[in-house]
Design a protein around this motif. Structure first.
Motif, PDB file in Angstrom:
ATOM      1  N   SER A 176       0.822  -1.215   0.000  1.00 43.77           N
ATOM      2  CA  SER A 176       0.000   0.000   0.000  1.00 43.77           C
ATOM      3  C   SER A 176       0.856   1.266   0.000  1.00 43.77           C
ATOM      4  O   SER A 176       0.489   2.279  -0.605  1.00 43.77           O
ATOM      5  N   ALA A 177       2.000   1.230   0.677  1.00 45.69           N
ATOM      6  CA  ALA A 177       2.876   2.408   0.708  1.00 45.69           C
ATOM      7  C   ALA A 177       3.453   2.685  -0.683  1.00 45.69           C
ATOM      8  O   ALA A 177       3.529   3.841  -1.131  1.00 45.69           O
ATOM      9  N   ALA A 178       3.852   1.619  -1.400  1.00 44.38           N
ATOM     10  CA  ALA A 178       4.385   1.785  -2.756  1.00 44.38           C
ATOM     11  C   ALA A 178       3.304   2.320  -3.691  1.00 44.38           C
ATOM     12  O   ALA A 178       3.561   3.219  -4.505  1.00 44.38           O
ATOM     13  N   LEU A 179       2.092   1.777  -3.577  1.00 41.35           N
ATOM     14  CA  LEU A 179       0.991   2.230  -4.435  1.00 41.35           C
ATOM     15  C   LEU A 179       0.658   3.689  -4.161  1.00 41.35           C
ATOM     16  O   LEU A 179       0.439   4.475  -5.095  1.00 41.35           O
ATOM     17  N   ALA A 180       0.617   4.078  -2.896  1.00 41.16           N
ATOM     18  CA  ALA A 180       0.291   5.468  -2.549  1.00 41.16           C
ATOM     19  C   ALA A 180       1.347   6.421  -3.088  1.00 41.16           C
ATOM     20  O   ALA A 180       1.024   7.480  -3.647  1.00 41.16           O
ATOM     21  N   LEU A 181       2.616   6.052  -2.945  1.00 38.08           N
ATOM     22  CA  LEU A 181       3.699   6.905  -3.446  1.00 38.08           C
ATOM     23  C   LEU A 181       3.683   6.969  -4.977  1.00 38.08           C
ATOM     24  O   LEU A 181       3.899   8.029  -5.567  1.00 38.08           O
ATOM     25  N   GLY A 182       3.404   5.823  -5.608  1.00 35.11           N
ATOM     26  CA  GLY A 182       3.341   5.801  -7.065  1.00 35.11           C
ATOM     27  C   GLY A 182       2.208   6.660  -7.592  1.00 35.11           C
ATOM     28  O   GLY A 182       2.385   7.430  -8.549  1.00 35.11           O
ATOM     29  N   LEU A 183       1.027   6.557  -6.986  1.00 35.55           N
ATOM     30  CA  LEU A 183      -0.125   7.356  -7.426  1.00 35.55           C
ATOM     31  C   LEU A 183       0.131   8.842  -7.194  1.00 35.55           C
ATOM     32  O   LEU A 183      -0.211   9.683  -8.049  1.00 35.55           O
ATOM     33  N   ALA A 184       0.713   9.180  -6.044  1.00 40.24           N
ATOM     34  CA  ALA A 184       1.006  10.586  -5.755  1.00 40.24           C
ATOM     35  C   ALA A 184       2.026  11.147  -6.746  1.00 40.24           C
ATOM     36  O   ALA A 184       1.891  12.288  -7.221  1.00 40.24           O
ATOM     37  N   SER A 185       3.033  10.351  -7.069  1.00 44.57           N
ATOM     38  CA  SER A 185       4.057  10.791  -8.031  1.00 44.57           C
ATOM     39  C   SER A 185       3.451  10.992  -9.414  1.00 44.57           C
ATOM     40  O   SER A 185       3.745  11.980 -10.102  1.00 44.57           O
ATOM     41  N   LEU A 186       2.602  10.052  -9.824  1.00 44.58           N
ATOM     42  CA  LEU A 186       1.966  10.164 -11.134  1.00 44.58           C
ATOM     43  C   LEU A 186       1.041  11.378 -11.189  1.00 44.58           C
ATOM     44  O   LEU A 186       1.022  12.115 -12.193  1.00 44.58           O
ATOM     45  N   ALA A 187       0.293  11.610 -10.121  1.00 52.34           N
ATOM     46  CA  ALA A 187      -0.605  12.768 -10.072  1.00 52.34           C
ATOM     47  C   ALA A 187       0.175  14.069 -10.150  1.00 52.34           C
ATOM     48  O   ALA A 187      -0.223  15.021 -10.849  1.00 52.34           O
ATOM     49  N   LEU A 188       1.300  14.135  -9.438  1.00 54.27           N
ATOM     50  CA  LEU A 188       2.122  15.341  -9.476  1.00 54.27           C
ATOM     51  C   LEU A 188       2.716  15.552 -10.869  1.00 54.27           C
ATOM     52  O   LEU A 188       2.794  16.689 -11.359  1.00 54.27           O
ATOM     53  N   LEU A 189       3.124  14.468 -11.519  1.00 57.00           N
ATOM     54  CA  LEU A 189       3.654  14.573 -12.878  1.00 57.00           C
ATOM     55  C   LEU A 189       2.609  15.123 -13.841  1.00 57.00           C
ATOM     56  O   LEU A 189       2.893  16.020 -14.644  1.00 57.00           O
ATOM     57  N   VAL A 190       1.407  14.569 -13.771  1.00 57.70           N
ATOM     58  CA  VAL A 190       0.329  15.031 -14.649  1.00 57.70           C
ATOM     59  C   VAL A 190       0.013  16.496 -14.369  1.00 57.70           C
ATOM     60  O   VAL A 190      -0.157  17.303 -15.304  1.00 57.70           O
ATOM     61  N   LEU A 191      -0.052  16.861 -13.090  1.00 61.06           N
ATOM     62  CA  LEU A 191      -0.341  18.242 -12.717  1.00 61.06           C
ATOM     63  C   LEU A 191       0.757  19.173 -13.222  1.00 61.06           C
ATOM     64  O   LEU A 191       0.477  20.233 -13.800  1.00 61.06           O
ATOM     65  N   TRP A 192       2.000  18.778 -13.024  1.00 56.27           N
ATOM     66  CA  TRP A 192       3.143  19.649 -13.318  1.00 56.27           C
ATOM     67  C   TRP A 192       3.377  19.810 -14.827  1.00 56.27           C
ATOM     68  O   TRP A 192       3.714  20.914 -15.284  1.00 56.27           O
ATOM     69  N   GLN A 193       3.197  18.753 -15.578  1.00 54.15           N
ATOM     70  CA  GLN A 193       3.566  18.805 -16.996  1.00 54.15           C
ATOM     71  C   GLN A 193       2.375  18.900 -17.947  1.00 54.15           C
ATOM     72  O   GLN A 193       2.574  19.182 -19.129  1.00 54.15           O
ATOM     73  N   SER A 194       1.168  18.676 -17.449  1.00 59.06           N
ATOM     74  CA  SER A 194       0.012  18.733 -18.340  1.00 59.06           C
ATOM     75  C   SER A 194      -1.018  19.773 -17.940  1.00 59.06           C
ATOM     76  O   SER A 194      -1.587  20.450 -18.792  1.00 59.06           O
ATOM     77  N   VAL A 195      -1.264  19.920 -16.638  1.00 53.04           N
ATOM     78  CA  VAL A 195      -2.327  20.817 -16.183  1.00 53.04           C
ATOM     79  C   VAL A 195      -1.826  22.244 -16.000  1.00 53.04           C
ATOM     80  O   VAL A 195      -2.379  23.201 -16.568  1.00 53.04           O
ATOM     81  N   LEU A 196      -0.754  22.419 -15.237  1.00 54.19           N
ATOM     82  CA  LEU A 196      -0.263  23.759 -14.934  1.00 54.19           C
ATOM     83  C   LEU A 196       0.156  24.560 -16.169  1.00 54.19           C
ATOM     84  O   LEU A 196      -0.086  25.770 -16.211  1.00 54.19           O
ATOM     85  N   PRO A 197       0.797  23.957 -17.180  1.00 53.82           N
ATOM     86  CA  PRO A 197       1.163  24.759 -18.366  1.00 53.82           C
ATOM     87  C   PRO A 197      -0.033  25.418 -19.049  1.00 53.82           C
ATOM     88  O   PRO A 197       0.104  26.497 -19.630  1.00 53.82           O
ATOM     89  N   SER A 198      -1.211  24.778 -18.989  1.00 54.86           N
ATOM     90  CA  SER A 198      -2.397  25.370 -19.609  1.00 54.86           C
ATOM     91  C   SER A 198      -3.123  26.332 -18.680  1.00 54.86           C
ATOM     92  O   SER A 198      -3.757  27.282 -19.125  1.00 54.86           O
ATOM     93  N   VAL A 199      -3.014  26.099 -17.363  1.00 56.71           N
ATOM     94  CA  VAL A 199      -3.695  26.963 -16.395  1.00 56.71           C
ATOM     95  C   VAL A 199      -2.893  28.240 -16.131  1.00 56.71           C
ATOM     96  O   VAL A 199      -3.448  29.341 -16.029  1.00 56.71           O
ATOM     97  N   LEU A 200      -1.569  28.084 -16.023  1.00 60.29           N
ATOM     98  CA  LEU A 200      -0.688  29.224 -15.726  1.00 60.29           C
ATOM     99  C   LEU A 200       0.361  29.374 -16.830  1.00 60.29           C
ATOM    100  O   LEU A 200       1.561  29.195 -16.572  1.00 60.29           O
ATOM    101  N   PRO A 201      -0.022  29.695 -18.047  1.00 61.93           N
ATOM    102  CA  PRO A 201       0.944  29.703 -19.161  1.00 61.93           C
ATOM    103  C   PRO A 201       2.074  30.713 -18.988  1.00 61.93           C
ATOM    104  O   PRO A 201       3.237  30.407 -19.253  1.00 61.93           O
ATOM    105  N   ALA A 202       1.778  31.930 -18.520  1.00 59.45           N
ATOM    106  CA  ALA A 202       2.814  32.949 -18.396  1.00 59.45           C
ATOM    107  C   ALA A 202       3.807  32.590 -17.293  1.00 59.45           C
ATOM    108  O   ALA A 202       5.026  32.618 -17.492  1.00 59.45           O
ATOM    109  N   LEU A 203       3.285  32.255 -16.117  1.00 58.44           N
ATOM    110  CA  LEU A 203       4.150  31.876 -14.996  1.00 58.44           C
ATOM    111  C   LEU A 203       4.947  30.621 -15.320  1.00 58.44           C
ATOM    112  O   LEU A 203       6.118  30.491 -14.969  1.00 58.44           O
ATOM    113  N   TRP A 204       4.283  29.712 -16.023  1.00 59.59           N
ATOM    114  CA  TRP A 204       4.965  28.463 -16.385  1.00 59.59           C
ATOM    115  C   TRP A 204       6.151  28.734 -17.308  1.00 59.59           C
ATOM    116  O   TRP A 204       7.229  28.192 -17.144  1.00 59.59           O
TER     117      TRP A 204
END
Length: 525
Positions: A176-204
């Motif tokens: 469960s610890a590995a799964l939680a860390l893996g899901l959190a890492s994947l979520a952060l990756l998606v947020l950082w490289q896919s979501v934030l560039p479109s939400v905050l284009p200038a700051l990004w």
């Protein structure tokens, strides 16, 4: 000989080079090095190798591909597309077999460049490329489920059906610890490289975009694992960390039976590496308004793969993600790629002890994200727009890549594409009747008279006029040896029945081959 024109892009790129361009290249190269660090280790682990294997490959191959290649901005190193093939080779023939296959793939690539075959690789149909790319992405995704969920499976099967069976049969070992860390890492990756560039284009664009998402999740995941003592596998617990220096050069030991066994896989590696690198170079050409030299690029890829096989590395090619990072950070010459390799070497020297705490679920999350971005999933949604031969080729290559073998998939795909092409070309070849009476017939040939369309000429043998047969060849753009032989057979049939055969409007290529086979001399003026 191509060797006489061996001229790396580095030579021409240094004309007018100045301190401003050097600063841009150093900045871009160091940024790419940061991006390449977690990817190189993750690709090696996913391929059934030690993490340092990926680092050695990124350093040596990355330096040589940039220094000797035919593109100004290409970044070379281990690639996700190789994971499935490399894992299969290691599983069947061991690390020694992989080194031999890598060495042979380098030889094939070098020969392709020397024989100037770089342009021919571009003729591989897009359906084949998309099919095996998506298939590899699926297999990379599945191969990461073991560490992503923290499952205890050893060894991990290489083929699709046994891999699925092993994953399902070991669900009870989920961490469960590995799964939680893996899901959190994947979520952060998606947020950082896919979501934030479109939400905050200038700051990004100004600040955040300079920090690679893969490095961010690697640092955060490593800190969490070390601080809280999470019960998950790390590079240290499984591999003992990574060394702080490159290994010594040594020639791979092999025997002839092993050479024969890895011959086909080595050619698959060479073909895939050549396609991957040249596709990457073509994409970046449009961004930097330059043209790469495909043959020089293949020779550099060959030399690099030969070199990494001598230090215990894995196959390398041009990588689209790192190359695009290089371009977006202002690289102007191959110096940036060389700096990327040297920065990786510096990190390995200075930070090797810190790698002991890098958690494997984080590396798996990075590769899951890479696999998703690797696939061209829109092709499945758009497939209805194309005819059934395209659909069948793409789906067959995809299914065979996932369930059978990449070599088989590519072979079947190329065969299907070739047969489809021949059918299309033969259907475009026509023989149109312009005039007919008891004494004379006039027909117009259009298209290409090749082995798949000679029946159009052979049909005329059964329907000859009494005096004269005229073939208007003005619309005939190509004749092969089978087409020329069919025309010679028609001429013999005409002679036996006292019919005069005339050919008019011959273009350059048909005229040349009919002269060389002697048919025009027999026909006379």
């Amino acid at each position: 000989m191509a060797w006489l024109t061996f001229q790396p892009k580095l030579i021409s790129s240094l004309r007018g080079y100045n301190s401003q361009r050097l600063a841009q290249d150093i900045g871009a190269g160091m940024t790419v090095g940061v991006v390449a660090l977690p990817l190189a280790m993750a690709f090696a682990i996913a391929s059934g190798l030690k993490p340092e294997t990926g680092l050695f490959t990124a350093i040596v191959a990355g330096f040589l591909i940039s220094a000797l290649g035919g593109s100004r901005v290409q970044i070379g190193g281990p690639a996700g597309a190789f994971i499935v093939i490399v894992y299969g080779i290691v599983n069947q023939h061991g690390v020694a077999g992989l080194l031999l296959a890598t060495l042979l793939s380098g030889v094939w690539l070098l020969l392709m460049g020397v024989l100037r075959l770089g342009v021919l690789i571009r003729f591989i149909p897009v359906a084949v490329i998309i099919g095996f790319t998506n298939g590899i992405a699926v297999l990379v995704f599945l191969s990461q489920m073991k560490d992503f969920f923290g499952l205890h499976i050893h060894p991990l099967p290489a083929d699709f059906f046994h891999l699925l069976a092993a994953l399902f049969s070991h669900v009870d070992t989920l961490n469960s610890a590995a799964l939680a860390l893996g899901l959190a890492s994947l979520a952060l990756l998606v947020l950082w490289q896919s979501v934030l560039p479109s939400v905050l284009p200038a700051l990004w664009a100004q600040r955040l975009g300079r920090v690679p998402g893969s490095l961010l999740v690697l640092i955060i995941g490593t800190c969490l694992t070390a601080v809280y003592g999470l019960p998950i596998d790390t590079l240290g617990s499984r591999f003992g960390g990574i060394p702080s220096a490159l290994p010594t050069w040594s020639w791979p030991a092999f025997h002839w039976d092993q050479l024969e066994a890895v011959l086909l896989p080595s050619f698959t590696l060479a073909l895939l590496g050549g396609v991957e690198s040249l596709m990457c170079a073509r994409v970046t050409d449009k961004l930097i308004h330059d043209r790469h030299d495909p043959n020089q690029e293949l020779m550099a890829q060959g030399i690099a793969n030969i070199a990494v096989s001598l230090i215990g590395g894995m196959p390398a090619t041009g990588t689209i993600a790192r190359t695009m990072t290089n371009v977006k950070n202002g690289a102007t010459s191959p110096i940036a790629g060389m700096v990327h390799a040297l920065s990786l070497l510096l990190v390995m020297w200075l930070a090797a002890p810190l790698a002991f705490h890098v958690p494997l679920p984080v590396l798996s999350a990075i590769l899951v994200f890479v696999a998703w971005n690797m696939g061209e999933w829109h092709a499945f949604a758009d497939i209805q727009q194309f005819r059934w031969p395209y659909r069948l080729t793409l789906l067959a290559v995809f299914v065979l890549t996932v369930t059978v073998d990449l070599s088989v998939a590519v072979g079947v795909g190329l065969l299907a594409a070739t047969l489809t092409f021949l059918f299309r070309i033969s259907s475009l070849t026509r023989c149109i009747e312009l005039q007919r009476d008891a004494h004379t017939q006039v027909h117009q040939l259009q298209g290409a008279l090749f082995f798949g369309a000679v029946n159009l000429v052979e049909q005329r043998i059964d329907d000859l006029p009494s005096q004269r047969l005229v073939l208007d060849c003005q619309g005939l753009i190509y004749i092969d040896s089978s087409g020329a032989d069919a025309l010679a057979g028609l001429h013999q049939a005409c002679q036996s029945k006292g019919v005069q055969l005339q050919l008019t409007g011959l273009r350059d290529q048909p005229l040349d081959i009919l002269q060389r086979c002697g048919l025009l001399a027999e026909l006379g003026s």
